[in-house]
Each structure stands twice: as structure tokens, then as C-alpha cells.
Design a protein around this motif. Structure first.
Motif, mmCIF file in Angstrom:
data_model
loop_
_atom_site.group_PDB
_atom_site.id
_atom_site.type_symbol
_atom_site.label_atom_id
_atom_site.label_comp_id
_atom_site.label_asym_id
_atom_site.label_seq_id
_atom_site.Cartn_x
_atom_site.Cartn_y
_atom_site.Cartn_z
ATOM 1 N N THR A 68 0.850 -1.184 0.000
ATOM 2 C CA THR A 68 0.000 0.000 0.000
ATOM 3 C C THR A 68 0.886 1.234 0.000
ATOM 4 O O THR A 68 1.841 1.313 0.774
ATOM 5 C CB THR A 68 -0.928 0.030 1.244
ATOM 6 N N LEU A 69 0.561 2.174 -0.869
ATOM 7 C CA LEU A 69 1.232 3.473 -0.927
ATOM 8 C C LEU A 69 0.180 4.540 -0.701
ATOM 9 O O LEU A 69 -0.874 4.521 -1.342
ATOM 10 C CB LEU A 69 1.879 3.700 -2.300
ATOM 11 N N ARG A 70 0.472 5.473 0.208
ATOM 12 C CA ARG A 70 -0.432 6.601 0.460
ATOM 13 C C ARG A 70 0.383 7.884 0.422
ATOM 14 O O ARG A 70 1.345 8.029 1.179
ATOM 15 C CB ARG A 70 -1.103 6.476 1.822
ATOM 16 N N LEU A 71 0.000 8.777 -0.440
ATOM 17 C CA LEU A 71 0.632 10.090 -0.520
ATOM 18 C C LEU A 71 -0.391 11.087 -0.018
ATOM 19 O O LEU A 71 -1.455 11.256 -0.623
ATOM 20 C CB LEU A 71 1.037 10.393 -1.965
ATOM 21 N N ASP A 72 -0.113 11.732 1.119
ATOM 22 C CA ASP A 72 -1.100 12.650 1.677
ATOM 23 C C ASP A 72 -0.994 14.031 1.027
ATOM 24 O O ASP A 72 -0.087 14.300 0.233
ATOM 25 C CB ASP A 72 -1.021 12.706 3.205
ATOM 26 N N ALA A 73 -1.913 14.898 1.377
ATOM 27 C CA ALA A 73 -1.987 16.227 0.769
ATOM 28 C C ALA A 73 -0.752 17.079 1.069
ATOM 29 O O ALA A 73 -0.443 18.005 0.325
ATOM 30 C CB ALA A 73 -3.251 16.943 1.228
ATOM 31 N N ALA A 74 -0.034 16.744 2.120
ATOM 32 C CA ALA A 74 1.185 17.488 2.463
ATOM 33 C C ALA A 74 2.421 16.931 1.753
ATOM 34 O O ALA A 74 3.515 17.467 1.906
ATOM 35 C CB ALA A 74 1.396 17.464 3.977
ATOM 36 N N GLY A 75 2.258 15.837 1.000
ATOM 37 C CA GLY A 75 3.375 15.261 0.268
ATOM 38 C C GLY A 75 4.124 14.174 1.007
ATOM 39 O O GLY A 75 5.168 13.707 0.552
ATOM 40 N N ARG A 76 3.609 13.716 2.156
ATOM 41 C CA ARG A 76 4.239 12.631 2.912
ATOM 42 C C ARG A 76 3.768 11.304 2.358
ATOM 43 O O ARG A 76 2.580 11.075 2.175
ATOM 44 C CB ARG A 76 3.887 12.724 4.397
ATOM 45 N N LEU A 77 4.714 10.416 2.071
ATOM 46 C CA LEU A 77 4.426 9.094 1.535
ATOM 47 C C LEU A 77 4.493 8.073 2.661
ATOM 48 O O LEU A 77 5.472 8.028 3.408
ATOM 49 C CB LEU A 77 5.446 8.732 0.445
ATOM 50 N N ARG A 78 3.452 7.263 2.770
ATOM 51 C CA ARG A 78 3.447 6.137 3.712
ATOM 52 C C ARG A 78 3.440 4.862 2.890
ATOM 53 O O ARG A 78 2.577 4.663 2.040
ATOM 54 C CB ARG A 78 2.247 6.187 4.641
ATOM 55 N N ILE A 79 4.413 4.010 3.153
ATOM 56 C CA ILE A 79 4.550 2.712 2.502
ATOM 57 C C ILE A 79 4.178 1.657 3.529
ATOM 58 O O ILE A 79 4.671 1.694 4.656
ATOM 59 C CB ILE A 79 6.000 2.491 2.034
ATOM 60 N N GLU A 80 3.312 0.734 3.150
ATOM 61 C CA GLU A 80 2.939 -0.365 4.033
ATOM 62 C C GLU A 80 3.081 -1.679 3.286
ATOM 63 O O GLU A 80 2.641 -1.790 2.138
ATOM 64 C CB GLU A 80 1.491 -0.219 4.510
ATOM 65 N N VAL A 81 3.679 -2.664 3.929
ATOM 66 C CA VAL A 81 3.737 -4.024 3.404
ATOM 67 C C VAL A 81 3.182 -4.930 4.492
ATOM 68 O O VAL A 81 3.724 -4.992 5.597
ATOM 69 C CB VAL A 81 5.171 -4.425 2.992
ATOM 70 N N SER A 82 2.087 -5.597 4.165
ATOM 71 C CA SER A 82 1.418 -6.488 5.124
ATOM 72 C C SER A 82 1.619 -7.930 4.692
ATOM 73 O O SER A 82 1.473 -8.260 3.511
ATOM 74 C CB SER A 82 -0.084 -6.182 5.168
ATOM 75 N N ASP A 83 1.974 -8.779 5.655
ATOM 76 C CA ASP A 83 2.149 -10.203 5.356
ATOM 77 C C ASP A 83 1.395 -11.043 6.371
ATOM 78 O O ASP A 83 0.819 -10.516 7.319
ATOM 79 C CB ASP A 83 3.633 -10.584 5.261
ATOM 80 N N ALA A 84 1.404 -12.337 6.164
ATOM 81 C CA ALA A 84 0.569 -13.263 6.930
ATOM 82 C C ALA A 84 1.207 -13.786 8.208
ATOM 83 O O ALA A 84 0.622 -14.624 8.878
ATOM 84 C CB ALA A 84 0.177 -14.442 6.032
ATOM 85 N N ARG A 85 2.392 -13.319 8.567
ATOM 86 C CA ARG A 85 3.068 -13.851 9.752
ATOM 87 C C ARG A 85 3.187 -12.787 10.840
ATOM 88 O O ARG A 85 4.242 -12.225 11.075
ATOM 89 C CB ARG A 85 4.460 -14.360 9.382
#
Length: 138
Positions: A68-85
Motif C-alpha cells: 500500500t502506498l499513500r501520498l497525503d496532501a502534504a506530500g508525505r508518503l506512507r509505505i505499508e507491506v502487510s504479510d501473513a506472519r
């Protein structure tokens, strides 16, 4: 550098827990950030490391990982990687000079402004990182 307000953006994709899936995560991140006008080598490195960790340490047969990539209105990028463990919570290691692995989260910590791990539903976990990528000039 002045930074104009940007529209909030969101991208998410389920990928196979394989080397190919990890490689696709990095390539798709590069393409998506280019499309959003904020290419970032640091973000590519972070995704490469988190996806590789999800494949190596978070794999459960028949289950993939989510990018998951989220770029907010202020330009901050949040990267998320979710796994099953969710039972395997990563931490920064101090591998010896001869060790071939164990440096991934040091790379993440060096590229990101901050990072962490949170539980996710159904016994999963999400490893996240945040940074402000350089904005491409219009």
C-alpha cells in the motif's frame, strides 16, 4: 524547494509471496510514484527491502502480501507491506561482517523518516515507513 499542496493519493495491490512478487512491488512502486510526480529512490529501496522481508520471513503457503502506498496532501508518503506472519515481528539486527543478510531494516531506517510494525487483522502484520519524497518539477 517550495512544495505545492498535492492531492492525496492511494495505491494498493495484493502480490504473490515470491521473488517475482517482491520485484513487482518495487517496479510498480517506481511507476506509481512517477505517475504521481514524486519519483523516489529511497521509496524504491524501502519497498524492495520490505517486500523481500515479507517473502522471506512472512510467507504462508497460499497467501500473498499487500503493498500500500499513500501520498497525503502534504506530500508525505506512507509505505505499508502487510504479510501473513504476525508472529514474526522484525527488528533491526547487527549482522557480522561475513553475514549475507540481516541489513534490510537498517536500509529502511536510513531511507525513511520513521518506520514501525503494527498488528494487522487475522494474525497478520504491517511494516510501514514514512518519508517525504522529492517532488518533480511541473
Amino acid at each position: 524547494m517550495t512544495q505545492a499542496a498535492v492531492q492525496a493519493r492511494h495505491f494498493t495491490l495484493l502480490l504473490t509471496s515470491s521473488r517475482r512478487g517482491a520485484r513487482l512491488a518495487r517496479l510498480l512502486t517506481e511507476r506509481q510514484l512517477d505517475a504521481w510526480g514524486c519519483p523516489s529512490a529511497e521509496a524504491s529501496h524501502i519497498v524492495a527491502e520490505l517486500a523481500a522481508n515479507a517473502v522471506a520471513h512472512g510467507r504462508v503457503p497460499g497467501r500473498g502480501f499487500r503493498l500500500t502506498l499513500r501520498l497525503d496532501a502534504a506530500g508525505r508518503l506512507r509505505i505499508e507491506v502487510s504479510d501473513a506472519r504476525g508472529d514474526r515481528v522484525p527488528g533491526i539486527q547487527d549482522p557480522g561482517d561475513q553475514e549475507e543478510s540481516g541489513r534490510g531494516l537498517r536500509i529502511v531506517a536510513g531511507c525513511a523518516d520513521r518506520w514501525g510494525v503494527v498488528p494487522a487483522p487475522s494474525g497478520c502484520k504491517t511494516v510501514w515507513a514514512e518519508l517525504v519524497p522529492d517532488r518533480a518539477e511541473p
